[in-house]
Design an enzyme around this catalytic site. Structure first.
Site: not given
Ligand code: GAR
Length: 265
Positions: A135-136, A157, A159
């Site tokens: 979560m960065r 990633n 999402h």
């Protein structure tokens, strides 16, 4: 393939995607193995999952780094190769009109944390880095040191929404609140923006009248656990190619972006 495909992972929380990927590797569905699992959060439950499978773990405690720097902005902590103007010109996470002090602090604190991440990743060579509930946002400082060849991005990633709708930190929540009738998840390569990189794969589910945020999250996560291993497999088999395309906006402006082509089996 002699050498096993090596996957590095960054997580922040429960690590159910990480677990699905570990399981796919152990079942031979992905012909690869986890090289390390890193986290920005010392309490991430997913770290325990990694340890159970004897995967090396490490933590870079972003919250403490940011707090310490804000209290005492010591520029000696910045990496030797830190170049503020260069990072500012390339990042697209913060809008141009963001308060300049805020922008500077953001870029400085992230470069400090990202240098520590890179240092901790160094002992564990990897072919692909996956963000599995990390979560960065990553800045160009980190991205360019992992993606050394712009034609071959290697940070993925997952999402929890059908991008480009609902980027940010609460994809399922945003989908639900908007009243969408379809939700989904997306795997994409990372670029300098927030959830803006080239899309690799997506899966969708129906949203019914009786669905709640909770049932939507359950439907979405079940699809994430299928989608992420599938996309990693495509990468491992060299079946992902990014190509540059240009397109014209309604105002006549020409834009360029990279998209992913999936090569034949
Ligand atoms: C997943 O739903 C993932 O899509 C999301 O966090 C959750 C992590 O779950 N990621 C993001 O929102 C990234 N911006 P997990 O820790 O159980 O895999």
């Amino acid at each position: 393939m002699d050498k096993k495909f090596r996957i590095g992972a960054l997580i922040s929380g429960g690590g159910t995607n990480l677990q699905a990927i570990i399981d796919s590797c152990e079942a031979g569905k992905i012909k690869g193995k986890l090289a390390f699992v890193g986290s920005d959060n010392p309490d991430a439950k997913g770290l325990e999952r990694a340890r159970r499978h004897k995967i090396p773990t490490f933590v870079v405690d972003y919250t403490s780094i940011i707090k310490r720097f804000k209290k005492k902005p010591d520029k000696a902590l910045l990496p030797d190769d830190y170049n503020f103007d260069d990072l500012l010109s390339r990042q697209t996470l913060l809008l141009k009109n963001t308060d300049s002090k805020k922008t500077e602090t953001f870029i400085m604190t992230r470069a400090i944390a990202e240098k520590e991440l890179l240092d901790k990743m160094k002992p564990y060579p990897f072919d692909l880095l996956i963000l599995a509930g990390f979560m960065r946002n990553l800045t160009p400082y980190f991205i360019d040191r992992v993606n050394t060849d712009p034609d071959h991005p290697r940070i993925m990633n997952i999402h929890p929404a059908l991008l480009p709708a609902f980027s940010g930190t609460d994809g399922y929540g945003d989908t639900f609140q908007y009243g969408c009738k379809v939700g989904g998840c997306t795997v994409h390569f990372i670029d300098y923006g927030e959830d803006t990189g080239p899309i690799i794969g997506q899966k969708a589910f129906q949203i019914e009248n009786n669905d709640t945020l909770d049932t939507i999250k359950k439907k979405g996560l079940a699809l994430e656990w299928e989608l992420y291993p599938e996309c990693i497999n495509l990468f491992a088999k060299n079946r992902l190619k990014t190509v540059k395309v240009s397109y014209i906006l309604q105002n006549g402006e020409e834009r360029e972006r990279r998209i992913v082509k999936i090569l034949g089996s």
